[in-house]
Design an enzyme around this catalytic site. Structure first.
Site, PDB file in Angstrom:
ATOM      1  N   LYS A 150      -3.133   7.558   2.767  1.00  0.00           N
ATOM      2  CA  LYS A 150      -2.069   6.802   2.115  1.00  0.00           C
ATOM      3  C   LYS A 150      -2.562   5.377   1.845  1.00  0.00           C
ATOM      4  CE  LYS A 150       0.469   4.599   5.800  1.00  0.00           C
ATOM      5  NZ  LYS A 150       1.673   4.378   6.544  1.00  0.00           N
ATOM      6  N   GLU A 218       8.520   0.483  15.041  1.00  0.00           N
ATOM      7  CA  GLU A 218       7.338  -0.199  15.557  1.00  0.00           C
ATOM      8  C   GLU A 218       7.772  -1.532  16.148  1.00  0.00           C
ATOM      9  OE1 GLU A 218       3.829  -0.156  12.766  1.00  0.00           O
ATOM     10  OE2 GLU A 218       5.399   0.554  11.430  1.00  0.00           O
ATOM     11  N   ASP A 237       5.838   2.695   2.409  1.00  0.00           N
ATOM     12  CA  ASP A 237       4.808   2.815   3.440  1.00  0.00           C
ATOM     13  C   ASP A 237       5.125   3.912   4.461  1.00  0.00           C
ATOM     14  OD1 ASP A 237       2.348   1.756   4.508  1.00  0.00           O
ATOM     15  OD2 ASP A 237       3.487   0.879   6.144  1.00  0.00           O
ATOM     16  N   HIS A 242       5.713   9.778   5.776  1.00  0.00           N
ATOM     17  CA  HIS A 242       5.901  10.277   7.143  1.00  0.00           C
ATOM     18  C   HIS A 242       7.319  10.795   7.402  1.00  0.00           C
ATOM     19  CE1 HIS A 242       2.113   8.382   7.652  1.00  0.00           C
ATOM     20  NE2 HIS A 242       2.567   7.157   7.744  1.00  0.00           N
TER      21      HIS A 242
HETATM   22  N1  LIG Z   1      -6.317   1.221   9.149  1.00  0.00           N
HETATM   23  C1  LIG Z   1      -5.423   2.166   9.304  1.00  0.00           C
HETATM   24  O1  LIG Z   1      -4.934   2.449  10.421  1.00  0.00           O
HETATM   25  C2  LIG Z   1      -4.957   2.971   8.125  1.00  0.00           C
HETATM   26  C3  LIG Z   1      -3.890   3.878   8.315  1.00  0.00           C
HETATM   27  C4  LIG Z   1      -3.480   4.647   7.222  1.00  0.00           C
HETATM   28  C5  LIG Z   1      -4.110   4.510   6.002  1.00  0.00           C
HETATM   29  N2  LIG Z   1      -5.132   3.620   5.854  1.00  0.00           N
HETATM   30  C6  LIG Z   1      -5.776   3.534   4.536  1.00  0.00           C
HETATM   31  O2  LIG Z   1      -7.156   3.789   4.697  1.00  0.00           O
HETATM   32  C7  LIG Z   1      -7.908   2.980   3.790  1.00  0.00           C
HETATM   33  C8  LIG Z   1      -8.876   2.103   4.569  1.00  0.00           C
HETATM   34  O3  LIG Z   1      -8.140   1.252   5.430  1.00  0.00           O
HETATM   35  P1  LIG Z   1      -8.813   0.226   6.449  1.00  0.00           P
HETATM   36  O4  LIG Z   1      -7.687  -0.358   7.224  1.00  0.00           O
HETATM   37  O5  LIG Z   1      -9.931   0.857   7.185  1.00  0.00           O
HETATM   38  O6  LIG Z   1      -9.374  -0.888   5.448  1.00  0.00           O
HETATM   39  P2  LIG Z   1     -10.478  -1.998   5.726  1.00  0.00           P
HETATM   40  O7  LIG Z   1     -10.565  -2.331   7.173  1.00  0.00           O
HETATM   41  O8  LIG Z   1     -10.233  -3.092   4.747  1.00  0.00           O
HETATM   42  O9  LIG Z   1     -11.848  -1.269   5.341  1.00  0.00           O
HETATM   43  C9  LIG Z   1     -12.206  -0.983   4.031  1.00  0.00           C
HETATM   44  C10 LIG Z   1     -13.570  -0.330   4.018  1.00  0.00           C
HETATM   45  O10 LIG Z   1     -13.933  -0.071   2.654  1.00  0.00           O
HETATM   46  C11 LIG Z   1     -15.218  -0.586   2.407  1.00  0.00           C
HETATM   47  N3  LIG Z   1     -15.274  -0.990   0.995  1.00  0.00           N
HETATM   48  C12 LIG Z   1     -14.519  -1.952   0.412  1.00  0.00           C
HETATM   49  N4  LIG Z   1     -14.852  -2.070  -0.899  1.00  0.00           N
HETATM   50  C13 LIG Z   1     -15.819  -1.149  -1.133  1.00  0.00           C
HETATM   51  C14 LIG Z   1     -16.554  -0.777  -2.291  1.00  0.00           C
HETATM   52  N5  LIG Z   1     -16.381  -1.395  -3.477  1.00  0.00           N
HETATM   53  N6  LIG Z   1     -17.452   0.216  -2.179  1.00  0.00           N
HETATM   54  C15 LIG Z   1     -17.660   0.841  -0.979  1.00  0.00           C
HETATM   55  N7  LIG Z   1     -16.985   0.533   0.147  1.00  0.00           N
HETATM   56  C16 LIG Z   1     -16.084  -0.449   0.075  1.00  0.00           C
HETATM   57  C17 LIG Z   1     -15.340  -1.758   3.374  1.00  0.00           C
HETATM   58  O11 LIG Z   1     -16.665  -2.054   3.734  1.00  0.00           O
HETATM   59  P3  LIG Z   1     -17.564  -3.114   2.936  1.00  0.00           P
HETATM   60  O12 LIG Z   1     -16.761  -4.355   2.809  1.00  0.00           O
HETATM   61  O13 LIG Z   1     -18.789  -3.226   3.777  1.00  0.00           O
HETATM   62  O14 LIG Z   1     -17.835  -2.450   1.647  1.00  0.00           O
HETATM   63  C18 LIG Z   1     -14.664  -1.183   4.615  1.00  0.00           C
HETATM   64  O15 LIG Z   1     -15.572  -0.357   5.327  1.00  0.00           O
HETATM   65  C19 LIG Z   1      -6.868   2.186   3.004  1.00  0.00           C
HETATM   66  O16 LIG Z   1      -6.544   2.903   1.827  1.00  0.00           O
HETATM   67  C20 LIG Z   1      -5.677   2.158   3.919  1.00  0.00           C
HETATM   68  O17 LIG Z   1      -4.458   2.000   3.221  1.00  0.00           O
HETATM   69  C21 LIG Z   1      -5.560   2.862   6.889  1.00  0.00           C
END
Ligand SMILES: NC(=O)c1ccc[n+]([C@@H]2O[C@H](COP(=O)([O-])OP(=O)(O)OC[C@H]3O[C@@H](n4cnc5c(N)ncnc54)[C@H](OP(=O)(O)O)[C@@H]3O)[C@@H](O)[C@H]2O)c1
Length: 493
Positions: A150, A218, A237, A242
């Protein structure tokens, strides 16, 4: 009791966004646990991929830290850590640039016949570019699957556009739209309760059920995610995915089997039976709120606007709504949904309240008779409670008490409760889509949500303020109390 390990085929898993929050907190620890349990076949590889210029050794050190931070020390024996880290490698590639993709292709070519999973743990704007590059470089084999997280769109139109983009590269049976709530043990147990017991199904309908509540609350605020959150809000969200998925599992008809499409067909029918909430009905049937400063998690906390650093925002951090399912089984049974940030406690639960008894044979001195309730708790401690009326023990005449038959799964089975991601990632490898949302489900959920978003944006009203650490705006209490009902509050919380 030990849990059963289902063998899976040799696989390569590429995590795009491997250096991100989701990968550190959830994916790497989940994969580690599966390795520790012996489910990952020897030779299976995990390939991290993001823009950061890391060598494989640096990525391995990064992964070790993520596991040390998120896996209990007792669960990570050194030999498992060594085995797991040996599976890891890293390729630097930018979704928007050419560099690095040939390297990834070379790494994957060494396992051309294996199951191949691309996990897109990156923002949704990168789903399209990554899929196109994978297709252009021939990395999508018949045994390839793609996992997306998501948010799956911001509206029906954007979800359809996203589905089109991914659908140009992957066939629907290759696409795994993850909703971590569906991987929770209790959600599976809801199906076991309903369809493996003769007791509940005969009373699971408008003849016997008074109403259903679904709460996902939450205590955290938006903190560092305020920028993203302000473009989404609680309805997009949490409710669109969910809460509606949980509603579907409570309300669906028995599927013909546990086959993925049989289940998803039944969930889709529920989504299509939701009575539209549009126009004037939106202000009567929905409440949106936004938290102000208050107390949560044992200390003073800022309000949403201070966290966002803005003077005003129309984004809701809380929503409560009343949904009606217009079908034979549920006609006239309201489903009350609520979710929010900075609420009084963290809980996800489904409460099915049954109708009162038709006539009491007891004197008034026996005390009031409360309705039976089935409470299915997803977090913090997964379990099921069935509230019953019983006689107070001992002499002293007939006095009645409302007490729960309480089954906490951690106590009952004495096993570590696996994180939802463990099950879901392994389901992807096994090719089992039962716990993943199908394209038409996502689109049908948006079709129900869109008119509410439209009515809110056309209205001059702002979200109602609520103090952090409470159960949301008083209008949310009025929403259910107008109908002569109250929100369920567990004394244990
Ligand atoms: N965190 C959670 O618990 C959670 C829960 C549900 C859904 N999500 C979803 O999962 C996704 C990731 O979330 P996150 O929280 O892990 O985000 P994040 O911490 O901002 O991580 C983003 C990742 O993407 C990489 N990235 C960014 N731009 C890129 C590009 N142009 N090419 C290749 N890699 C790239 C970044 O690494 P670099 O900067 O090194 O490229 C980093 O590893 C999002 O869509 C978010 O909505 C997250």
């Amino acid at each position: 009791m030990t849990s059963r390990i289902i063998p899976v085929d040799l696989f390569d898993l590429v995590v795009f966004g491997a250096t991100g929050d989701l990968s550190q907190r959830k994916l790497l620890p989940a994969l580690f646990h599966r390795d520790q349990q012996g489910q990952i076949p020897p030779g299976s590889r995990i390939i991290g991929c993001s823009r950061r210029a890391l060598g494989s050794e640096e990525f391995t050190a990064f992964a070790r830290k993520a596991i040390e931070d998120h896996v209990a020390a007792d669960d990570r024996p050194p030999e498992v850590m060594q085995r797991f880290l040996a599976r890891l490698s890293y390729v630097a590639a930018d979704a928007a640039q050419d560099g690095g993709w040939a390297d990834l292709e070379r790494v994957l070519a060494r396992g051309a016949d294996r199951i191949r999973v691309f996990y897109l743990a990156v923002g949704p704007d990168l789903f399209g570019p990554i899929c196109e590059r994978l297709a252009a470089s021939g990395m999508v084999t018949p045994r390839t699957r793609v996992v997306i997280e998501k948010p799956l769109g911001k509206s029906g139109a954007s979800a359809r556009a996203l589905n089109e983009t991914i659908g140009r590269v992957f066939a629907e049976p290759q696409i795994y739209r993850i909703d971590q709530y569906l991987g929770k043990e209790t959600v599976q147990n809801l199906m076991a309760l309903r369809f493996a017991n003769a007791l509940f199904e005969p009373v699971w309908n408008s003849g016997h059920v008074d109403h259903v509540q679904i709460t996902v609350s939450e205590t955290l605020g938006v903190e560092g995610r305020a920028g993203y959150y302000d473009t989404a809000g609680a309805l997009r969200d949490m409710v669109q995915n969910h809460l509606l998925q949980l509603l579907c599992l409570v309300a669906m008809e028995p599927p013909v089997s546990t086959d993925a499409d049989a289940l998803r067909d039944e969930k889709l029918k529920v989504l299509k039976s939701l009575k539209p909430v549009a126009g004037d009905a939106v202000s009567q049937l929905t409440v949106r709120g936004q938290y102000r400063a208050g107390a949560a998690n044992g200390g003073a906390v800022k309000g949403y606007l201070e966290e966002l650093g803005a003077a005003a925002s129309r984004t809701e951090t809380f929503v409560a709504l009343k949904a009606d399912i217009a079908n034979w089984r549920w006609s006239g049974v309201p489903f009350y949904l609520r979710t929010g940030k900075r609420l009084a406690s963290r809980v996800s639960e489904i409460v099915v309240t049954f109708k009162p008894i038709p006539h009491s044979v007891f004197d008034a001195s026996a005390g009031p008779i409360a309705p039976n309730r089935l409470v299915i708790r997803l977090q913090p401690d997964e379990g099921v409670k069935l509230w019953l009326m019983i006689k107070d023990p001992g002499p002293g005449g007939m006095r009645l008490s409302h007490v729960p038959l309480d089954m906490s799964f951690a106590d009952a089975f004495n096993v570590r409760n696996p994180d939802a991601y463990e099950r879901l990632i392994m389901d992807v490898v096994r090719g089992n889509q039962a716990l993943f949302m199908r394209r038409d489900e996502v689109e049908a959920a948006w079709d129900w949500i869109d008119p509410m978003l439209e009515a809110w944006s056309a209205s001059a009203d702002l979200p109602k303020p609520y103090t952090s650490g409470t159960w949301g705006p008083s209008a949310a209490v009025a929403l259910i109390e107008r109908d002569g009902r109250t929100w369920y509050e567990d004394q244990d919380l």
